[in-house]
Design an enzyme around this catalytic site. Sequence first.
Site, short mmCIF file in Angstrom:
data_model
loop_
_atom_site.label_atom_id
_atom_site.label_comp_id
_atom_site.label_asym_id
_atom_site.label_seq_id
_atom_site.Cartn_x
_atom_site.Cartn_y
_atom_site.Cartn_z
CG ASP A 1 142.97 -31.91 109.58
OD1 ASP A 1 143.24 -30.72 109.72
OD2 ASP A 1 142.94 -32.49 108.48
CD GLU B 1 139.29 -25.86 106.80
OE1 GLU B 1 138.96 -26.42 105.73
OE2 GLU B 1 140.47 -25.55 107.03
O1 FUB Z 1 143.41 -31.72 106.22
C1 FUB Z 1 142.65 -31.29 105.12
C2 FUB Z 1 141.78 -30.17 105.50
O2 FUB Z 1 142.56 -29.06 105.90
C3 FUB Z 1 140.89 -30.45 106.67
O3 FUB Z 1 139.82 -31.29 106.40
C4 FUB Z 1 140.57 -29.05 107.01
O4 FUB Z 1 139.93 -28.85 108.22
C5 FUB Z 1 141.93 -28.42 106.97
O5 FUB Z 1 142.64 -28.65 108.14
#
Ligand code: FUB
Length: 322
Positions: A14, A222
């Site tokens: 991330d 996301e």
């Molecule tokens: O790293 C945890 C979660 O997984 C992140 O917040 C999301 O975007 C995904 O990558």
Amino acid sequence: MKKRYLVPNDYMADPSAHVWDGKLYIYPSHDWESGIPENDNGDHFNMKDYHVFSIEGDPMTAPVVDHGVILDTKDIPWHGRQLWDCDCAKGKDGKFYLYFPLKDQNDIFRMGVAIADRPEGPFIPEPDPIRGSYSIDQCVFEDGGKFYVYFGGLWGGQLQRYRDNKALESAILPEGDEPALCPKVTILSDDMKQFAQAPVDVKILNADGTPMKASDPHRFFEASWMHKYNGKYYYSYSTGDSHMLCYAVGDSPMGPFTYRGVILTPVVGWTTHHCIVEYEGKWWLFHHDCVPSGGKTWLRSLKVCELKYDENGDIVTIDGMD
Ligand code: FUB
């Protein structure tokens, strides 16, 4: 397309990257073994601290400096578990503000802020989460003296538990021809510590102006990121369960944005999550995959490669398996 793993001796995911004082600073999530089987709630993620890394020079070859732990869950007064994707901004006061999602003691994601005098920390967390914050994956983008915050994520990211910034009695995920759930955007207060206004939808439209549908594999899931190229605002995101990075373009940081295409095709692993930044005259895509851990979806590794645009300003799609 040539790619480089940046932190071969640890698991980082991330990435959020920014250029300050001629250096690239990268703020990733830090993956740890959890022993918990993978599930749709993301319980297998076990992040408990953040490091920051810096690079001075060509991101494909220059040394990557690990500045160590900059914030630890145990130092955040309201903590429950799981420090997911964070981002950092340099305020007008010259201080650095780290925005992070963390579950509180009721297992609800809230957004926290921690402050430092330097990009490499140490960061001191504020005592409480930001009022009115929820869900995950904050991206902070400065434009015209305002700081915009984009956020939101489905499934384990809890966005489906809210409508109009209020918690629902039970989560609702749109289906089929219904409009997909939108990420959110708001503006930070002058002191960088609160939302100055209520978050609103980041509208992602099809080319014909209709909202993208829940069944569309290119819909938002996301990992919001914003960058500006040739005067246009490029909002990019992960499609989660269809495993792509996609983008949409608009004329204002608040949107609406019209869908434009795929940045990265699926990688080895479940999630991918990225940032896009210009440094020393080139554009770079930072993201993660699970090749080094042998496909363990909760142990992800940080990568970088160059990103290119065509003559129309479209991003040239990158192969996630390269
Ligand atoms: O790293 C945890 C979660 O997984 C992140 O917040 C999301 O975007 C995904 O990558």
